[in-house]
Write an enzyme that holds these catalytic residues in place. Structure first.
Site, PDB file in Angstrom:
ATOM      1  N   GLY A  36       0.817  -1.208   0.000  1.00 22.56           N
ATOM      2  CA  GLY A  36       0.000   0.000   0.000  1.00 22.56           C
ATOM      3  C   GLY A  36       0.849   1.255   0.000  1.00 22.56           C
ATOM      4  O   GLY A  36       0.322   2.366  -0.099  1.00 22.56           O
ATOM      5  N   CYS A  54      11.713 -10.763   9.432  1.00 21.10           N
ATOM      6  CA  CYS A  54      10.470 -10.706   8.653  1.00 21.10           C
ATOM      7  C   CYS A  54      10.745 -11.068   7.199  1.00 21.10           C
ATOM      8  O   CYS A  54       9.978 -11.811   6.580  1.00 21.10           O
ATOM      9  CB  CYS A  54       9.861  -9.319   8.752  1.00 21.10           C
ATOM     10  SG  CYS A  54       8.242  -9.177   7.950  1.00 21.10           S
ATOM     11  N   CYS A  80       5.932  -3.274  11.706  1.00 17.76           N
ATOM     12  CA  CYS A  80       4.627  -3.303  11.061  1.00 17.76           C
ATOM     13  C   CYS A  80       3.496  -3.726  11.987  1.00 17.76           C
ATOM     14  O   CYS A  80       2.373  -3.284  11.825  1.00 17.76           O
ATOM     15  CB  CYS A  80       4.679  -4.207   9.838  1.00 17.76           C
ATOM     16  SG  CYS A  80       5.554  -5.749  10.096  1.00 17.76           S
TER      17      CYS A  80
END
Length: 512
Positions: free
Chosen positions: A94, A185, A286
């Site tokens: 996004g 991650c 995040c």
């Protein structure tokens, strides 16, 4: 379409959470995940080709009402020289970077499917979804895809993220180390659990908006390893966060932004008229959203009052909320006058923080340290007689260094002793060190400790007081003499002390 992965066996074994204050047990290579996708079950096939770019005529495609031209220069990291289009799974957050990466791959003629990863907490844990911007992220991701008719899928990796990243962060802080969630991650989620989930879905490559380059071997040299190289934008370069990938993961990746400076990425976003073209880059972990990292630690680790001792004298200077709120080299949040004071060592067993005002003195220069949990991107160790450079944190700074392999003290696993050409004052156990040869990133490992003699020279008196079971016998904190040239108020301002600055957050990437 919503994809939901089943719960996985946690990748973290008990030995990883040894209460020892320095040594970090090896990280574990992620196990395969079972995909419940309803997509095609054809086997994953990878086409390994060179990233060299054969210029093509300027590409034209529709963006809204206007035809947009894309200079071939911008497609030089998109494998646009393929004889036929590739099927590419694009990770879309996004933000601007991943959105431009998607549009460049689409402009190169590839068949793209976008994937948005939901990676927040399990429902059993304190859940801050109301604070997370995932709804806004997903709205922008959908808008970007709709402009060019690219399908968007949502993949839930909440359980996997908790088991492989969040739990690891919590336990590392409990053990007195400073973890790096972004490296984990990338290794365990974005290019681990996700790639395993789409393994049967006929994608040739996986792409993201990282600033890095992957050079794949030509088709007649398929057995040669793929190579991770620095991006054109040295300031934004993210090879540090990708340095712990396995060769099998690297072979599947494309990074379209590796050939483009950040400023030009922003210009492309405007040229494409992306719905998120004016969106700011995000910085942080995040899963936290707007939650302060200190609040997260309090909820999942708690607080435990301990003492602060001066390393050189053993003087009792004050109290703290728990050693896990501090990292080596930290000076914020100590709330001590007469500074600047720096955290120089921690006694995890006794919950004691040692501080010093001599962190930068010449007799305590930090030049050597050990690195474990090694992973070499080529799949095998490099020639240790070669010249190396390294990064001890994300950023443009490199150090020339020498590297020597030796067996670990508590396990047969190899560690390397790194000797820097100049000292670094911010080495922290738990952080990663990435190694380079020229523009090529060759691998990385976890810093085990940051001192030539394996610890800051804490005096014997301080060590004995730290072991004192009844800390009330220490009496009241000593009155610290403020340096003549610095008032109490100036010292507080210089140290940046504030009500919410008691915890050094893990070093994270700026993403968009």
């Amino acid at each position: 379409m919503l994809l939901r992965l089943g719960a996985l066996t946690p990748l973290l074994r008990p030995s990883l959470f040894s209460p020892k204050p320095i040594l970090l047990s090896p990280l574990i290579t992620p196990k395969p995940f079972f995909s419940l996708s309803s997509f095609s079950t054809a086997p994953f096939q990878s086409s390994l080709v060179s990233h060299s770019f054969n210029p093509k005529p300027t590409t034209l495609f529709e963006s809204g009402k206007n035809a947009i031209s894309v200079d071939p220069y911008y497609l030089s990291c998109c494998m646009a020289d393929k004889d036929k289009p590739l099927r590419v799974a694009v990770l879309l957050s996004g933000g601007v970077d991943s959105s431009v990466a998607l549009r460049l791959l689409h402009a190169a003629g590839h068949h793209c499917t976008a994937f948005y990863l939901k990676i927040w907490f399990q429902e059993d844990f304190n859940n801050f979804w109301s604070e997370c911007p995932w709804e806004e992220d997903l709205k922008f991701a959908k808008g970007v895809c709709d402009q060019v008719g690219v399908p968007l899928e949502v993949v839930h990796l909440t359980d996997e993220y908790w088991s492989n990243v969040v739990s690891y962060i919590i336990e590392e802080y409990r053990c007195g180390r400073t973890p790096n969630p972004d490296v984990l991650c990338n290794t365990r989620i974005k290019f681990g659990a996700f790639i395993d989930a789409i393994n049967n879905m006929e994608f040739d490559y996986v792409a993201s908006g990282h600033y890095a380059r992957v050079i794949h071997p030509v088709s007649n040299q398929i057995n040669k390893p793929s190579v991770l190289e620095l991006s054109k934008d040295k300031l934004k370069d993210q090879t540090y966060f990708l340095s712990h990938l396995a060769q099998a993961q690297l072979k599947r990746l494309i990074f379209p932004l590796g050939c483009i400076p950040k400023e030009e990425v922003r210009n492309l976003a405007s040229k494409f008229d992306l719905p998120n073209k004016d969106r700011k880059d995000s910085q942080g972990i995040c899963f936290l959203g707007k939650i302060k990292f200190s609040e997260f630690v309090v909820r999942h680790i708690g607080e435990s009052e301990g003492v602060i001792l001066e390393a050189e004298t053993g003087d009792f200077l004050g109290i703290h909320r728990g050693f896990w709120f501090y990292t080596i080299g930290q000076r914020q949040g100590l709330r001590l006058p007469g500074g600047p004071w720096y955290v120089v060592e921690k006694d995890v067993k006794n919950n004691v923080v040692f501080v010093s005002r001599n962190y930068f003195s010449l007799d305590k220069r930090r030049l050597s340290f050990r690195v474990g949990s090694l992973k070499w991107l080529s799949g095998s160790p490099p020639d240790m007689t070669s010249q190396f450079q390294c990064k001890v944190r994300h950023g443009p700074t490199f150090y020339d260094c020498s590297v020597k392999i030796e067996l670990g003290e508590d396990s047969p696993e190899e560690v390397v002793v790194v000797h820097l050409c100049e000292d670094d004052q911010g080495l922290a156990a738990g952080q990663f060190t990435a190694f380079y040869q020229g523009r090529t990133c060759i691998g990385s490992g976890v810093i085990l400790e940051s001192w030539d003699d394996k610890g800051f020279p804490v005096c014997q008196k301080a060590l004995e007081l730290a072991r004192l079971e009844d800390k009330s016998k220490l009496g009241k904190p000593v009155k610290i003499k403020v340096k003549p040239e610095t008032s109490d108020q100036e010292s507080v301002q210089k140290d940046g002390i504030g009500p919410d600055k008691g915890l050094a957050e893990p070093r994270v990437a700026i993403t968009s």
